[in-house]
Design an enzyme around this catalytic site. Structure first.
Site, short mmCIF file in Angstrom:
data_model
loop_
_atom_site.label_atom_id
_atom_site.label_comp_id
_atom_site.label_asym_id
_atom_site.label_seq_id
_atom_site.Cartn_x
_atom_site.Cartn_y
_atom_site.Cartn_z
N ASP A 126 0.81 -1.22 0.00
CA ASP A 126 0.00 0.00 0.00
C ASP A 126 0.84 1.27 0.00
OD1 ASP A 126 0.94 -0.50 2.57
OD2 ASP A 126 -1.03 -0.90 3.42
N ASP B 123 -7.90 -2.59 13.99
CA ASP B 123 -9.28 -2.88 13.57
C ASP B 123 -9.34 -4.13 12.67
OD1 ASP B 123 -8.05 -1.92 11.31
OD2 ASP B 123 -9.42 -0.24 10.98
N HIS C 245 -7.38 -4.59 9.97
CA HIS C 245 -7.04 -4.37 8.56
C HIS C 245 -5.76 -5.10 8.17
CE1 HIS C 245 -4.79 -0.42 9.76
NE2 HIS C 245 -3.88 -1.30 9.42
N GLU D 274 -9.76 -1.91 5.17
CA GLU D 274 -10.41 -1.62 6.45
C GLU D 274 -11.69 -2.46 6.60
OE1 GLU D 274 -8.84 0.07 8.53
OE2 GLU D 274 -8.05 1.96 7.78
C1 F6R Z 1 1.50 -1.50 6.16
C2 F6R Z 1 0.18 -2.10 6.23
C3 F6R Z 1 -0.61 -2.11 7.48
C4 F6R Z 1 0.21 -2.44 8.73
C5 F6R Z 1 -0.67 -2.37 9.98
C6 F6R Z 1 0.13 -2.62 11.24
O1 F6R Z 1 2.03 -1.60 4.85
O2 F6R Z 1 -0.26 -2.57 5.25
O3 F6R Z 1 -1.64 -3.05 7.34
O4 F6R Z 1 0.77 -3.70 8.60
O5 F6R Z 1 -1.27 -1.11 10.06
O6 F6R Z 1 1.05 -1.57 11.40
P1 F6R Z 1 2.16 -1.62 12.55
O7 F6R Z 1 3.10 -2.70 12.19
O8 F6R Z 1 2.81 -0.26 12.49
O9 F6R Z 1 1.44 -1.88 13.82
#
Ligand code: F6R
Length: 244
Positions: A70, A139, A141, A146
């Site tokens: 992403d 959440d 994701h 989401e």
């Molecule tokens: C990042 C991504 C997100 C993260 C998620 C957890 O490329 O796709 O899904 O993996 O938000 O983020 P952290 O590791 O910062 O808790």
């Protein structure tokens, strides 16, 4: 069909080392493999370990190709918080990977739909993702998919939830600077990966880890779809696994 494999380790560093073992095996078996990569705090120990292993000569990135999950909408590739910049700083600049073999969605496309379609085409042309790295949002994701009423199939534009913007504001000067939208691979794109490794660390992820892997499969918890993937390894530290 393999069953979902859950590995519980003591620390985030150990989780990174265990995930690095999977990366090492995939790259050794197919030096020109396609890796799906993630950003955020969770993969940092893994990326440090991969850099160390290339320096030690056990991994070679020279032929590897990568596609990131992403990118924030509206950020230039060299913006300090863009995911392209994150990948350069935390992995690409320190290993032998060729820049032309790394893909991160464009955050400022002239035509968003065409950019998303081209991203899917690149993955297809490269033969699909051999190993996809994931973590999980509070959440549920994965990528920036989401909670919704359905599972999105392909790379698309998404509005970020307030929970996600709140969680990511630690990287920005204020919440107002956190983008409100992003581009992300779809759940379908992720589910087509041949192999998936999800790393989850920290006590703040214990509830969502339980919901994703012990609860029902539902688009309200996007990561729960992984229960249906034939080859997933979830590597948790003890804190994240506390409620399992
Ligand atoms: C990042 C991504 C997100 C993260 C998620 C957890 O490329 O796709 O899904 O993996 O938000 O983020 P952290 O590791 O910062 O808790």
């Amino acid at each position: 069909m393999k069953r979902l494999k859950m590995i519980v380790v003591n620390t985030p560093e150990e989780a990174g080392a265990r995930a690095a073992d999977v990366f090492e095996a995939v790259i050794a078996a197919k030096p020109e493999c396609v890796l799906g990569l993630a950003t955020g705090t969770t993969p940092l120990p893994l990326y440090r370990e991969l850099i160390a292993r290339e320096k030690a000569g056990t991994i070679r990135f020279a032929e590897v190709r990568t596609v990131n999950l992403d990118e924030y909408k509206g950020l230039q590739p060299n913006h300090p918080q863009s995911y392209r910049r994150f990948m350069q700083e935390h992995l690409f600049d320190h290993v032998s990977i060729k820049t032309e073999n790394t893909c991160v969605p464009c955050g400022l496309p002239e035509n968003p739909d065409a950019m998303c379609a081209a991203y899917e085409d690149t993955i297809e042309r490269w033969g699909g993702i051999d190993l996809q790295l994931l973590s999980i949002g509070h959440d549920g994701h994965v990528g920036f998919n989401e909670p919704e009423d359905t599972f999105p199939m392909y790379t698309h534009e998404v509005q970020l939830t307030e929970m996600t913007r709140e969680a990511n504001k630690r990287f920005f000067d204020s919440i107002d600077e956190v983008p409100t939208a992003a581009f992300t691979m779809g759940i379908g794109t992720i589910m087509k990966a041949r192999k998936i490794v999800m790393i989850i660390t920290g006590a703040d992820k214990a509830d969502i880890t339980y919901a994703a892997f012990c609860g029902p499969v539902t688009p309200k918890v996007p990561a729960s779809i992984l229960q249906f993937h034939p080859d997933v390894t979830v590597i948790c530290d003890k804190a994240a696994a506390a409620k399992l």
